[in-house]
Design a protein around this motif. Structure first.
Motif, short mmCIF file in Angstrom:
data_model
loop_
_atom_site.label_atom_id
_atom_site.label_comp_id
_atom_site.label_asym_id
_atom_site.label_seq_id
_atom_site.Cartn_x
_atom_site.Cartn_y
_atom_site.Cartn_z
N ALA A 93 -26.48 14.46 79.68
CA ALA A 93 -27.82 14.18 80.19
C ALA A 93 -28.09 15.03 81.44
CB ALA A 93 -27.96 12.70 80.53
N LEU A 94 -27.10 15.13 82.32
CA LEU A 94 -27.28 15.94 83.53
C LEU A 94 -27.55 17.41 83.18
CD1 LEU A 94 -24.48 14.47 85.86
CD2 LEU A 94 -26.95 14.25 86.16
N GLU A 95 -26.82 17.93 82.19
CA GLU A 95 -27.03 19.31 81.77
C GLU A 95 -28.45 19.52 81.24
OE1 GLU A 95 -24.11 20.31 78.87
OE2 GLU A 95 -22.41 20.06 80.23
N GLU A 96 -28.91 18.54 80.47
CA GLU A 96 -30.25 18.67 79.87
C GLU A 96 -31.35 18.53 80.91
OE1 GLU A 96 -30.83 19.60 76.70
OE2 GLU A 96 -28.64 19.82 76.61
N PHE A 97 -31.14 17.64 81.89
CA PHE A 97 -32.14 17.51 82.96
C PHE A 97 -32.19 18.80 83.78
CE2 PHE A 97 -31.50 12.73 82.69
CZ PHE A 97 -32.76 12.49 82.16
N LYS A 98 -31.03 19.44 83.95
CA LYS A 98 -30.98 20.71 84.69
C LYS A 98 -31.81 21.78 83.95
CE LYS A 98 -28.98 23.52 87.80
NZ LYS A 98 -29.42 24.81 87.36
N LYS A 99 -31.77 21.75 82.61
CA LYS A 99 -32.55 22.70 81.82
C LYS A 99 -34.05 22.48 82.03
CE LYS A 99 -29.12 23.30 78.13
NZ LYS A 99 -28.82 23.04 76.70
N VAL A 100 -34.46 21.19 82.13
CA VAL A 100 -35.87 20.88 82.37
C VAL A 100 -36.30 21.50 83.69
CG1 VAL A 100 -37.57 19.05 82.78
CG2 VAL A 100 -35.78 18.74 81.04
N ILE A 101 -35.48 21.30 84.72
CA ILE A 101 -35.80 21.81 86.05
C ILE A 101 -35.89 23.33 86.05
CG2 ILE A 101 -34.92 21.98 88.43
CD1 ILE A 101 -33.59 19.16 87.88
N ASP A 102 -34.91 23.97 85.40
CA ASP A 102 -34.86 25.44 85.38
C ASP A 102 -35.97 26.05 84.53
OD1 ASP A 102 -32.65 25.32 86.99
OD2 ASP A 102 -31.20 25.57 85.35
N SER A 103 -36.51 25.27 83.58
CA SER A 103 -37.52 25.81 82.66
C SER A 103 -38.92 25.84 83.25
CB SER A 103 -37.54 24.99 81.35
OG SER A 103 -36.30 25.10 80.69
N GLU A 104 -39.14 25.17 84.35
CA GLU A 104 -40.47 25.16 84.96
C GLU A 104 -40.72 26.49 85.66
OE1 GLU A 104 -42.11 20.81 86.12
OE2 GLU A 104 -40.55 21.58 87.45
N SER A 144 -21.47 13.45 96.31
CA SER A 144 -21.72 14.79 96.85
C SER A 144 -22.85 15.46 96.07
CB SER A 144 -20.44 15.63 96.78
OG SER A 144 -20.66 16.91 97.32
N GLU A 145 -22.76 15.41 94.72
CA GLU A 145 -23.82 15.98 93.88
C GLU A 145 -25.13 15.21 94.05
OE1 GLU A 145 -20.79 15.18 92.96
OE2 GLU A 145 -19.91 16.64 91.58
N PHE A 146 -25.02 13.89 94.25
CA PHE A 146 -26.20 13.06 94.46
C PHE A 146 -27.01 13.58 95.65
CE2 PHE A 146 -28.36 9.64 96.69
CZ PHE A 146 -29.02 8.95 95.68
N PHE A 147 -26.33 13.86 96.75
CA PHE A 147 -27.02 14.34 97.94
C PHE A 147 -27.66 15.70 97.71
CE2 PHE A 147 -24.65 11.09 100.33
CZ PHE A 147 -25.64 10.63 101.17
N GLU A 148 -26.98 16.57 96.98
CA GLU A 148 -27.54 17.89 96.73
C GLU A 148 -28.81 17.80 95.88
OE1 GLU A 148 -26.64 20.74 98.14
OE2 GLU A 148 -25.26 19.48 99.27
N LYS A 166 -30.20 8.96 89.18
CA LYS A 166 -29.73 7.71 88.58
C LYS A 166 -28.35 7.88 87.96
CE LYS A 166 -34.32 5.88 87.36
NZ LYS A 166 -35.16 5.36 86.27
N VAL A 167 -28.18 8.97 87.22
CA VAL A 167 -26.90 9.23 86.55
C VAL A 167 -25.80 9.46 87.58
CG1 VAL A 167 -25.64 10.78 85.01
CG2 VAL A 167 -28.01 10.16 84.49
N LEU A 168 -26.06 10.31 88.56
CA LEU A 168 -25.05 10.64 89.57
C LEU A 168 -24.67 9.41 90.39
CD1 LEU A 168 -26.53 14.05 90.74
CD2 LEU A 168 -24.36 13.72 89.53
N ALA A 201 -27.25 6.99 78.42
CA ALA A 201 -26.32 5.90 78.16
C ALA A 201 -25.06 6.37 77.43
CB ALA A 201 -27.01 4.80 77.36
N SER A 202 -25.24 7.26 76.43
CA SER A 202 -24.10 7.66 75.58
C SER A 202 -23.27 8.79 76.18
CB SER A 202 -24.61 8.09 74.20
OG SER A 202 -25.51 9.19 74.33
N ASP A 203 -23.91 9.73 76.87
CA ASP A 203 -23.19 10.89 77.40
C ASP A 203 -23.86 11.33 78.70
OD1 ASP A 203 -21.79 13.18 77.92
OD2 ASP A 203 -21.98 14.01 75.88
N PRO A 204 -23.56 10.65 79.82
CA PRO A 204 -24.27 10.94 81.07
C PRO A 204 -24.14 12.38 81.55
CG PRO A 204 -22.37 9.48 81.44
CD PRO A 204 -22.58 9.57 79.97
N PHE A 205 -22.98 13.02 81.30
CA PHE A 205 -22.81 14.40 81.76
C PHE A 205 -23.65 15.37 80.94
CE2 PHE A 205 -18.96 12.17 83.19
CZ PHE A 205 -19.07 12.41 84.55
#
Length: 430
Positions: free
Chosen positions: A62-73, A98-102, A89-91, A56-60
């Motif tokens: 949030a995207l960076e942090e979600f990317k870290k979750v994905i990369d950490s697995e 474009s990013e949504f589809f990727e 949801k954020v995108l 809610a406060s900083d969607p971009f």
């Protein structure tokens, strides 16, 4: 079933152009909450909820942090799948299509083994349901093709078929019949039915019935009545299907449809009863559709009463009363697009019957007299007379110069036709 995944056509070619999308009024993407078994990785769990807190406060951020979750697995797992969903949801809310589809394509790589089939199915269905009302036809085609391609690759036939049907229904709602025809063809090909002349066509009977239901709705919307007749015949030949009563409500005849909808508790039972009443008038039937035990209780339903009054006036051939009811109840009758599209045909039927009844005693009569008596414009009177003569409801001809209708008694008409046939025969011999 292996052949299912080798079909070609609209479900195969993926051509993304999301970056060139128009600016769309995108709502927040609020599909189902993350459910299921809690993955046993406290570190990833903390990272995930930390990222979620930024949405809610900083969607971009949030995207960076979600990317870290994905990369950490180490291996694709449920936290990565959830992080993909939240990123979508954020995108979506930020119009980053474009990013949504990727990200969506990446999410689909998790469905084979990273999460359960039920969980992935619910998630995919939720995403598709929320983007469908917003995406234009081009974007819809892209997201469904991406989905169907991924499901074919993972050999998830059940979800592939359901998603194909869902895409068909979306195209039907958008009246995109060109693409819908391709989708229906792909669904038929996937069943590999073989000889449809056999009553036991339904090794896949339930799925075939679902395709027929979609096809029937398409032909109904396009008013392709000839194709509908053949399709109903093929659908009713299926014996081994066990479809939902809602599907049977589409496939079987109007009265049977009403019974099926009533049995399933569908809100469409009232609409179906309206269509039953309408079809009776279109077929010039003298049968009262409310004589059936199932339909009697609805005779005085506020949504139906205007049509029941129309039926009464129609069966009495009372044109003035029919037009009065239509005028007074215009909004309630014309609010249904399907009824609205056919009501002019019903009006044409009753006007035609009124004209035939009026002119029956005469051998010739002025078109203007008919128009004045029935309150119809002369041009329409002439068109209705021409149709009645063409359909052999009337024996006669129109004198366009004198604006007269010249009528023939039946015996004179037969003699006149015999003379015409004799003249044609002579002409062929000369």
């Amino acid at each position: 079933m292996d052949s299912v995944f080798r079909v070609s056509g609209i479900f195969n070619t993926v051509n993304l152009s999301a970056s060139a999308c128009p600016s769309l009024p995108l709502p927040a993407l609020e599909y189902e909450s993350d459910e299921g078994e809690e993955p046993e990785d406290a570190g990833l769990e903390n990272m995930y909820y930390n990222a979620k807190g930024y949405k809610a406060s900083d969607p971009f951020k949030a995207l960076e942090e979600f990317k870290k979750v994905i990369d950490s697995e180490d291996e694709k797992g449920e936290w990565g799948f959830r992080a993909h969903k939240q990123s979508l949801k954020v995108l979506f809310s930020q119009r980053k299509l474009s990013e949504f589809f990727e990200v969506y394509k990446s999410l689909l790589t998790y469905i084979q083994s990273a999460v359960t089939q039920n969980y992935s199915s619910r998630s995919i269905n939720s995403i598709l349901e929320y983007v469908s009302p917003v995406f234009d036809n081009s974007l819809l085609q892209q997201i469904y093709e991406i989905t169907l391609h991924a499901l074919r690759e993972t050999r998830n036939y059940r979800l592939w078929f359901k998603t194909g049907l869902k895409y068909g229904k979306v195209l039907l709602d958008k009246a995109d019949f060109e693409h819908l025809r391709h989708v229906i063809a792909e669904l038929h090909d996937s069943l590999d039915i073989g000889d449809e002349s056999n009553d036991d066509t339904a090794r896949n009977g339930t799925q075939l019935m679902e395709i027929y239901a979609l096809e029937i709705q398409m032909y109904t919307a396009q008013k392709e009545t000839r194709k509908l007749k053949d399709l109903y015949r093929r659908a009713l030949r299926i014996r081994s299907a066990i479809p939902h009563p809602y599907i049977m409500g589409i496939v079987r005849g109007m009265l049977a449809a009403f019974k099926s909808y009533d049995e399933s508790g569908s809100e469409k039972k009232i609409a179906c009863l309206k269509y039953l009443v309408l079809s009776n008038m279109l077929m010039k039937s003298s049968v009262d559709p409310f004589d059936a035990q199932e339909s009697k209780p609805y005779k005085n339903d506020p949504q139906i009463t205007a049509l029941t009054d129309l039926v009464r006036a129609y069966q009495a051939n009372n044109l003035k009363e029919f037009e009065k009811i239509l005028r007074v109840n215009h909004d309630s009758i014309m609010s249904d697009p399907f009824v609205r599209s056919y009501i002019q045909d019903v009006l044409r039927n009753i006007r035609s019957e009124a004209i035939i009844k009026l002119i029956r005693p005469y051998t010739q009569i002025r078109i203007s007299f008919i128009g004045e008596r029935l309150g119809i414009q002369n041009s329409e009177v002439e068109a209705l007379l021409a149709a009645a003569i063409r359909e052999k409801s009337l024996c006669g001809q129109i004198d366009e110069v004198e604006q007269l209708v010249l009528l023939q008694r039946e015996e004179r008409a037969e003699r006149h036709q015999a003379m015409l046939n004799w003249a044609k025969h002579l002409e062929a011999m000369i």
